[in-house]
Motif scaffolding. Structure first.
Motif, PDB file in Angstrom:
ATOM      1  N   MET A   1       0.844  -1.195   0.000  1.00  9.49           N
ATOM      2  CA  MET A   1       0.000   0.000   0.000  1.00  9.49           C
ATOM      3  C   MET A   1       0.884   1.250   0.000  1.00  9.49           C
ATOM      4  SD  MET A   1      -2.931   1.178   2.715  1.00  9.49           S
ATOM      5  CE  MET A   1      -3.992  -0.165   2.202  1.00  9.49           C
ATOM      6  N   LYS A   2       0.462   2.248  -0.771  1.00  8.58           N
ATOM      7  CA  LYS A   2       1.261   3.454  -0.856  1.00  8.58           C
ATOM      8  C   LYS A   2       1.244   4.194   0.476  1.00  8.58           C
ATOM      9  CE  LYS A   2       0.786   4.171  -5.839  1.00  8.58           C
ATOM     10  NZ  LYS A   2       0.356   5.104  -6.892  1.00  8.58           N
ATOM     11  N   GLU A   3       2.346   4.906   0.721  1.00  8.59           N
ATOM     12  CA  GLU A   3       2.526   5.574   2.006  1.00  8.59           C
ATOM     13  C   GLU A   3       1.424   6.592   2.274  1.00  8.59           C
ATOM     14  OE1 GLU A   3       6.054   7.986   4.398  1.00  8.59           O
ATOM     15  OE2 GLU A   3       6.467   7.004   2.482  1.00  8.59           O
ATOM     16  N   ARG A   4       1.011   7.330   1.249  1.00  9.51           N
ATOM     17  CA  ARG A   4      -0.012   8.361   1.447  1.00  9.51           C
ATOM     18  C   ARG A   4      -1.335   7.748   1.909  1.00  9.51           C
ATOM     19  NH1 ARG A   4      -0.978  12.676  -3.242  1.00  9.51           N
ATOM     20  NH2 ARG A   4       1.125  13.207  -2.549  1.00  9.51           N
ATOM     21  N   LYS A   5      -1.731   6.625   1.292  1.00 11.24           N
ATOM     22  CA  LYS A   5      -2.980   5.971   1.677  1.00 11.24           C
ATOM     23  C   LYS A   5      -2.899   5.438   3.106  1.00 11.24           C
ATOM     24  CE  LYS A   5      -4.463   4.594  -2.974  1.00 11.24           C
ATOM     25  NZ  LYS A   5      -4.801   3.451  -3.860  1.00 11.24           N
ATOM     26  N   LEU A   6      -1.753   4.881   3.457  1.00  6.71           N
ATOM     27  CA  LEU A   6      -1.577   4.362   4.807  1.00  6.71           C
ATOM     28  C   LEU A   6      -1.622   5.491   5.829  1.00  6.71           C
ATOM     29  CD1 LEU A   6      -1.096   1.923   6.565  1.00  6.71           C
ATOM     30  CD2 LEU A   6       1.359   2.122   6.111  1.00  6.71           C
ATOM     31  N   ARG A   7      -1.063   6.627   5.477  1.00  3.84           N
ATOM     32  CA  ARG A   7      -1.102   7.777   6.384  1.00  3.84           C
ATOM     33  C   ARG A   7      -2.543   8.240   6.604  1.00  3.84           C
ATOM     34  NH1 ARG A   7       2.494  10.496   4.076  1.00  3.84           N
ATOM     35  NH2 ARG A   7       4.198  10.075   5.531  1.00  3.84           N
ATOM     36  N   ILE A   8      -3.345   8.234   5.544  1.00  2.00           N
ATOM     37  CA  ILE A   8      -4.758   8.625   5.665  1.00  2.00           C
ATOM     38  C   ILE A   8      -5.498   7.659   6.587  1.00  2.00           C
ATOM     39  CG2 ILE A   8      -6.932   8.829   4.399  1.00  2.00           C
ATOM     40  CD1 ILE A   8      -5.312   9.888   2.023  1.00  2.00           C
ATOM     41  N   ILE A   9      -5.179   6.371   6.473  1.00  2.47           N
ATOM     42  CA  ILE A   9      -5.817   5.371   7.348  1.00  2.47           C
ATOM     43  C   ILE A   9      -5.498   5.667   8.815  1.00  2.47           C
ATOM     44  CG2 ILE A   9      -5.773   2.940   8.025  1.00  2.47           C
ATOM     45  CD1 ILE A   9      -5.430   2.229   5.078  1.00  2.47           C
ATOM     46  N   TYR A  10      -4.230   5.940   9.117  1.00  8.41           N
ATOM     47  CA  TYR A  10      -3.851   6.256  10.490  1.00  8.41           C
ATOM     48  C   TYR A  10      -4.534   7.542  10.972  1.00  8.41           C
ATOM     49  CZ  TYR A  10      -0.198   2.698  11.022  1.00  8.41           C
ATOM     50  OH  TYR A  10       0.487   1.516  11.161  1.00  8.41           O
ATOM     51  N   LEU A  11      -4.592   8.546  10.126  1.00  2.51           N
ATOM     52  CA  LEU A  11      -5.242   9.808  10.490  1.00  2.51           C
ATOM     53  C   LEU A  11      -6.721   9.589  10.811  1.00  2.51           C
ATOM     54  CD1 LEU A  11      -3.644  12.151   7.805  1.00  2.51           C
ATOM     55  CD2 LEU A  11      -3.479  12.508  10.259  1.00  2.51           C
ATOM     56  N   PHE A  12      -7.406   8.870   9.938  1.00  2.00           N
ATOM     57  CA  PHE A  12      -8.831   8.610  10.119  1.00  2.00           C
ATOM     58  C   PHE A  12      -9.078   7.799  11.390  1.00  2.00           C
ATOM     59  CE2 PHE A  12     -12.812   6.272   8.969  1.00  2.00           C
ATOM     60  CZ  PHE A  12     -13.641   7.385   8.854  1.00  2.00           C
ATOM     61  N   ALA A  13      -8.255   6.774  11.617  1.00  3.86           N
ATOM     62  CA  ALA A  13      -8.401   5.933  12.808  1.00  3.86           C
ATOM     63  C   ALA A  13      -8.142   6.737  14.083  1.00  3.86           C
ATOM     64  CB  ALA A  13      -7.452   4.745  12.722  1.00  3.86           C
ATOM     65  N   ASP A  14      -7.127   7.579  14.076  1.00  2.48           N
ATOM     66  CA  ASP A  14      -6.824   8.383  15.256  1.00  2.48           C
ATOM     67  C   ASP A  14      -7.964   9.344  15.580  1.00  2.48           C
ATOM     68  OD1 ASP A  14      -4.417   7.200  15.713  1.00  2.48           O
ATOM     69  OD2 ASP A  14      -3.184   8.823  14.937  1.00  2.48           O
ATOM     70  N   TYR A  15      -8.543   9.939  14.553  1.00  5.23           N
ATOM     71  CA  TYR A  15      -9.632  10.891  14.790  1.00  5.23           C
ATOM     72  C   TYR A  15     -10.844  10.180  15.381  1.00  5.23           C
ATOM     73  CZ  TYR A  15     -13.112  14.516  14.074  1.00  5.23           C
ATOM     74  OH  TYR A  15     -14.097  15.444  14.284  1.00  5.23           O
ATOM     75  N   LEU A  16     -11.245   9.066  14.772  1.00  4.06           N
ATOM     76  CA  LEU A  16     -12.411   8.330  15.262  1.00  4.06           C
ATOM     77  C   LEU A  16     -12.194   7.808  16.679  1.00  4.06           C
ATOM     78  CD1 LEU A  16     -13.657   6.234  12.187  1.00  4.06           C
ATOM     79  CD2 LEU A  16     -14.641   8.319  13.153  1.00  4.06           C
ATOM     80  N   SER A  17     -10.998   7.267  16.933  1.00  2.00           N
ATOM     81  CA  SER A  17     -10.731   6.714  18.266  1.00  2.00           C
ATOM     82  C   SER A  17     -10.679   7.811  19.323  1.00  2.00           C
ATOM     83  CB  SER A  17      -9.417   5.926  18.247  1.00  2.00           C
ATOM     84  OG  SER A  17      -8.337   6.740  17.808  1.00  2.00           O
ATOM     85  N   THR A  18     -10.174   8.984  18.951  1.00  2.00           N
ATOM     86  CA  THR A  18     -10.148  10.098  19.907  1.00  2.00           C
ATOM     87  C   THR A  18     -11.562  10.575  20.220  1.00  2.00           C
ATOM     88  OG1 THR A  18      -7.974  10.811  19.093  1.00  2.00           O
ATOM     89  CG2 THR A  18      -9.252  12.412  20.348  1.00  2.00           C
ATOM     90  N   VAL A  19     -12.413  10.696  19.201  1.00  5.87           N
ATOM     91  CA  VAL A  19     -13.808  11.091  19.420  1.00  5.87           C
ATOM     92  C   VAL A  19     -14.513  10.073  20.315  1.00  5.87           C
ATOM     93  CG1 VAL A  19     -16.048  11.413  18.310  1.00  5.87           C
ATOM     94  CG2 VAL A  19     -14.010  12.414  17.276  1.00  5.87           C
TER      95      VAL A  19
END
Length: 461
Positions: free
Chosen positions: A1-19
């Protein structure tokens, strides 16, 4: 998986888990704090309150900033789960303390012990979902890579006489050798960015490992810059690395000691903080200097023919070319006869140009390059390819300067100033190599302080 897509996954997961963590803690807070229950009556009224709406809206955004500054999103491939745990622990600890100081101290609590218990509960409610999501994502990609036998594919380049010494090292490192390229004694002529790019395509390689024989080190020093241009990992052994006069990061204790010379010694958190400071500083500098820029632009236009803004191609991070922007301090078409360095009494410099250079005002538009990400506030000064090619003949390892973004100011500019000959450029570059070896935020602050002093005292040339 490309680095940019993986970074988006981590960003999205962090936001949802923080909420989710904030929502769980808020519910627990409602149930535990009697005064809140008396005020709002039911949980629905509490969650619909303006304070809760602001909390759910703003706090996750604040935490995303904390996660970014921790450096978690700088490198998302080949993550270390140990470092991930420590990073999450520290980030959530900072966020929990900030939330407690801003929000929870307004609660009327029965005692100091309850304060600590509530703070601990907040930390747990944030840490568990954030780390759980991160752990699952990281573990999934690690297991996926192992099941598919996905390893970092490296192409071994160098002298065939020492290849055997590197084969076992690669096996121990958990990396895969996909091919070998013997370039013999004339490797400096073979190792160009074009041929290296072709090697990457032919072997489907992720990076390089350099097999340097003791009698052939100059060849690699001469060709080092071509590797940076491809933005791929370039590994050497610690013994070879000491020949390259700079530091690198070695933080994976589970593998053999291969050193990646394609990146600097800065930690991911410092890289993130440095970029944050760059953006804030560039925005502030551009806004504050707008009136001055308008006055200087008018003076340039009235006093000499030609455009107000002068642009020129320079070589930046990983040898990527970019266009640098400056206020024009010379006559139009000043280099009609070819590239030429300026000197103190250069007739091409206009009267307003002399004034701007004295206070380095001509470089204010460099802040736009900083904002774009072409440059940093502090880093080695970017040079033109024409001069870099000449410098490389004298100091082949100058390519190490391309490990970081070039800077609006630099240690070389502070200690040496403008250069009017190739020899002077080499002398100034040595200060920038010292900067690379001692990279830190504190050093950046010192360089910015002395740069401002130079500007205010009019000590530029």
């Amino acid at each position: 998986m490309k680095e940019r897509k993986l970074r988006i996954i981590y960003l999205f997961a962090d936001y949802l888990s923080t909420v989710s963590g904030v929502l769980v803690f808020s519910l627990m807070r409602f149930l535990l704090v009697e005064k809140i229950r008396l005020i709002y009556g039911c949980a629905g009224n509490f969650f619909a309150s303006e304070g809760m709406r602001l909390t759910i809206l703003l706090f996750p955004v604040f935490m995303m900033g904390v996660y970014y500054l921790s450096g978690y999103y700088v490198r998302v491939v080949y993550k270390s789960r140990a470092k991930e745990f420590i990073s999450t622990l520290l980030s959530v600890g900072i966020g929990a303390m900030a939330f407690f100081m801003v929000v929870l101290l307004n609660d009327v609590l029965p005692g100091r012990i309850f304060n600590y218990e509530l703070l601990l509960l907040l930390f747990v409610c944030l840490f568990v979902p954030v780390y759980l999501f991160r752990f699952l994502i990281t573990t999934y990609f690690i297991v996926r890579s192992r099941s598919r036998n996905i390893k970092e594919r490296l192409l071994l380049i160098g002298d065939a006489n020492v290849f055997s010494e590197y084969r076992q090292l690669l096996c121990d490192s958990g990396k895969e050798m996909v091919g070998v390229v013997d370039i013999g004694d004339d490797g400096a002529d073979v190792l160009t960015d074009v041929t290296l790019g072709k090697f990457i395509d032919d072997y489907n390689a992720h990076g390089f490992i350099l097999a340097i024989s003791k009698g052939n080190q100059d060849m690699f020093l001469k060709s080092l810059g071509e590797f940076f241009h491809l933005e791929k990992p370039v590994y050497v052994t610690p013994d070879d690395y000491r020949l390259l006069t700079s530091r690198v990061v070695y933080d994976n204790l589970m593998t053999a000691p291969l050193m990646d010379i394609s990146r600097s010694s800065l930690s991911d958190s410092v890289v993130a903080v440095k970029r944050f400071v760059d953006v804030v500083g560039a925005v502030f500098g551009l806004v504050v200097s707008l009136p001055l820029l308008a006055v200087l632009a008018l003076c340039i236009k009235l006093k000499s023919k030609g455009p107000v803004i002068y642009s020129q191609e320079r070589i930046g991070f990983h040898r990527r070319p970019f266009r640098i922007y400056k206020l024009r301090s010379m006559t139009d078409n000043a280099e009609s006869k070819g590239p030429a360095l300026s000197s103190d009494n250069d007739p091409r410099i206009t009267p307003i140009g002399h004034f701007m250079r004295k206070y380095r005002l001509d470089e204010i538009p460099n802040l736009w390059n900083v904002l774009r990400g072409d440059m940093s506030l502090v880093g080695p000064r970017p040079e033109r390819k024409y001069y870099l090619d000449q410098i490389k003949k004298l100091v082949p390892y100058c390519s190490l300067l391309h490990q970081v973004r070039p800077g609006l100011t630099s240690l070389g500019m502070v200690k040496f100033g403008y250069a009017s000959t190739i020899d002077e450029m080499v002398l100034r570059m040595r200060y920038d190599l010292i900067y690379i070896q001692n990279l830190s935020l504190s050093l950046d602050l010192k360089i910015m302080f002395y740069t401002l002093r130079t500007v205010f005292n009019g000590e530029g040339k």
